[in-house]
Design a protein around this motif. Structure first.
Motif, PDB file in Angstrom:
ATOM      1  N   UNK A   1       0.827  -1.208   0.000  1.00  0.00           N
ATOM      2  CA  UNK A   1       0.000   0.000   0.000  1.00  0.00           C
ATOM      3  C   UNK A   1       0.861   1.258   0.000  1.00  0.00           C
ATOM      4  N   UNK A   2       1.936   1.259   0.753  1.00  0.00           N
ATOM      5  CA  UNK A   2       2.853   2.406   0.772  1.00  0.00           C
ATOM      6  C   UNK A   2       3.480   2.583  -0.609  1.00  0.00           C
ATOM      7  N   UNK A   3       3.898   1.468  -1.214  1.00  0.00           N
ATOM      8  CA  UNK A   3       4.478   1.521  -2.550  1.00  0.00           C
ATOM      9  C   UNK A   3       3.474   2.107  -3.544  1.00  0.00           C
ATOM     10  N   UNK A   4       2.224   1.667  -3.460  1.00  0.00           N
ATOM     11  CA  UNK A   4       1.181   2.179  -4.354  1.00  0.00           C
ATOM     12  C   UNK A   4       0.945   3.677  -4.154  1.00  0.00           C
ATOM     13  N   UNK A   5       0.973   4.127  -2.921  1.00  0.00           N
ATOM     14  CA  UNK A   5       0.803   5.562  -2.668  1.00  0.00           C
ATOM     15  C   UNK A   5       1.917   6.369  -3.327  1.00  0.00           C
ATOM     16  N   UNK A   6       3.132   5.867  -3.276  1.00  0.00           N
ATOM     17  CA  UNK A   6       4.252   6.544  -3.933  1.00  0.00           C
ATOM     18  C   UNK A   6       4.052   6.557  -5.446  1.00  0.00           C
ATOM     19  N   UNK A   7       3.565   5.435  -5.984  1.00  0.00           N
ATOM     20  CA  UNK A   7       3.297   5.364  -7.419  1.00  0.00           C
ATOM     21  C   UNK A   7       2.212   6.355  -7.815  1.00  0.00           C
ATOM     22  N   UNK A   8       1.171   6.465  -7.018  1.00  0.00           N
ATOM     23  CA  UNK A   8       0.081   7.415  -7.304  1.00  0.00           C
ATOM     24  C   UNK A   8       0.596   8.849  -7.287  1.00  0.00           C
ATOM     25  N   UNK A   9       1.407   9.163  -6.303  1.00  0.00           N
ATOM     26  CA  UNK A   9       1.967  10.511  -6.211  1.00  0.00           C
ATOM     27  C   UNK A   9       2.727  10.851  -7.496  1.00  0.00           C
ATOM     28  N   UNK A  10       3.512   9.905  -8.002  1.00  0.00           N
ATOM     29  CA  UNK A  10       4.265  10.126  -9.234  1.00  0.00           C
ATOM     30  C   UNK A  10       3.327  10.343 -10.422  1.00  0.00           C
ATOM     31  N   UNK A  11       2.229   9.565 -10.473  1.00  0.00           N
ATOM     32  CA  UNK A  11       1.269   9.718 -11.575  1.00  0.00           C
ATOM     33  C   UNK A  11       0.635  11.098 -11.551  1.00  0.00           C
ATOM     34  N   UNK A  12       0.185  11.541 -10.387  1.00  0.00           N
ATOM     35  CA  UNK A  12      -0.476  12.839 -10.315  1.00  0.00           C
ATOM     36  C   UNK A  12       0.504  13.992 -10.575  1.00  0.00           C
ATOM     37  N   UNK A  13       1.746  13.848 -10.141  1.00  0.00           N
ATOM     38  CA  UNK A  13       2.758  14.868 -10.442  1.00  0.00           C
ATOM     39  C   UNK A  13       3.011  14.905 -11.951  1.00  0.00           C
ATOM     40  N   UNK A  14       3.114  13.733 -12.580  1.00  0.00           N
ATOM     41  CA  UNK A  14       3.282  13.653 -14.018  1.00  0.00           C
ATOM     42  C   UNK A  14       2.082  14.265 -14.741  1.00  0.00           C
ATOM     43  N   UNK A  15       0.872  13.939 -14.293  1.00  0.00           N
ATOM     44  CA  UNK A  15      -0.347  14.443 -14.931  1.00  0.00           C
ATOM     45  C   UNK A  15      -0.411  15.961 -14.855  1.00  0.00           C
ATOM     46  N   UNK A  16       0.025  16.518 -13.757  1.00  0.00           N
ATOM     47  CA  UNK A  16       0.026  17.978 -13.612  1.00  0.00           C
ATOM     48  C   UNK A  16       0.994  18.601 -14.610  1.00  0.00           C
ATOM     49  N   UNK A  17       2.187  18.015 -14.739  1.00  0.00           N
ATOM     50  CA  UNK A  17       3.157  18.522 -15.721  1.00  0.00           C
ATOM     51  C   UNK A  17       2.618  18.358 -17.132  1.00  0.00           C
ATOM     52  N   UNK A  18       2.010  17.205 -17.421  1.00  0.00           N
ATOM     53  CA  UNK A  18       1.455  16.909 -18.738  1.00  0.00           C
ATOM     54  C   UNK A  18       0.360  17.904 -19.085  1.00  0.00           C
ATOM     55  N   UNK A  19      -0.500  18.208 -18.115  1.00  0.00           N
ATOM     56  CA  UNK A  19      -1.597  19.162 -18.333  1.00  0.00           C
ATOM     57  C   UNK A  19      -1.034  20.554 -18.625  1.00  0.00           C
ATOM     58  N   UNK A  20      -0.005  20.938 -17.887  1.00  0.00           N
ATOM     59  CA  UNK A  20       0.618  22.249 -18.082  1.00  0.00           C
ATOM     60  C   UNK A  20       1.211  22.368 -19.479  1.00  0.00           C
TER      61      UNK A  20
END
Length: 128
Positions: free
Chosen positions: A106-125
């Motif tokens: 679960x901790x690993x998945x949370x880290x993966x999610x954080x990376x996805x949302x950070x990537x999505x924010x950059x991608x959107x920008x």
């Protein structure tokens, strides 16, 4: 033939459609049934797995980290069969059906999610 190759050979519009659908659904917390055909006879789980392999290869993120079961709010055991998953979390195919996750997973998945949302924010920008 490895599945990463298959994902990169998937039609670009299909990849883009799935990425948009996942990000839109994540923003709205929509439910997409994983067993229902999405396009070309593929269930959403099959397509998301291939796309996640491709996003890992391209950007170092597992897009499927944000595709979750409604009862657990976590991806299923198949997530841990993706290429690049750290050895201590990796599961072989029989383990994909096990939806039970350890605290470390679960901790690993949370880290993966954080990376996805950070990537999505950059991608959107970039795409705005």
């Amino acid at each position: 033939m490895c599945s990463v190759w298959v994902a990169t050979k998937a039609p670009v519009p299909l990849r883009e459609d799935v990425i948009r659908l996942i990000l839109k659904s994540a923003r709205r917390k929509c439910h997409i049934s994983r067993g229902q055909p999405f396009r070309n006879g593929k269930a959403i789980g099959d397509v998301v797995g291939l796309i996640s392999e491709w996003t890992w290869q391209e950007w170092g993120i597992y897009l499927s980290a944000i595709v979750v079961h409604k009862n657990t709010s976590y991806p299923g055991g198949g997530f841990f069969g993706l290429p690049g998953i750290p050895r201590k979390f990796a599961r072989d195919e029989p383990g994909w059906a096990d939806q039970t996750l350890t605290a470390d997973e679960k901790v690993f998945l949370e880290k993966c999610r954080h990376k996805v949302f950070a990537w999505a924010e950059r991608w959107r920008t970039i795409s705005d």
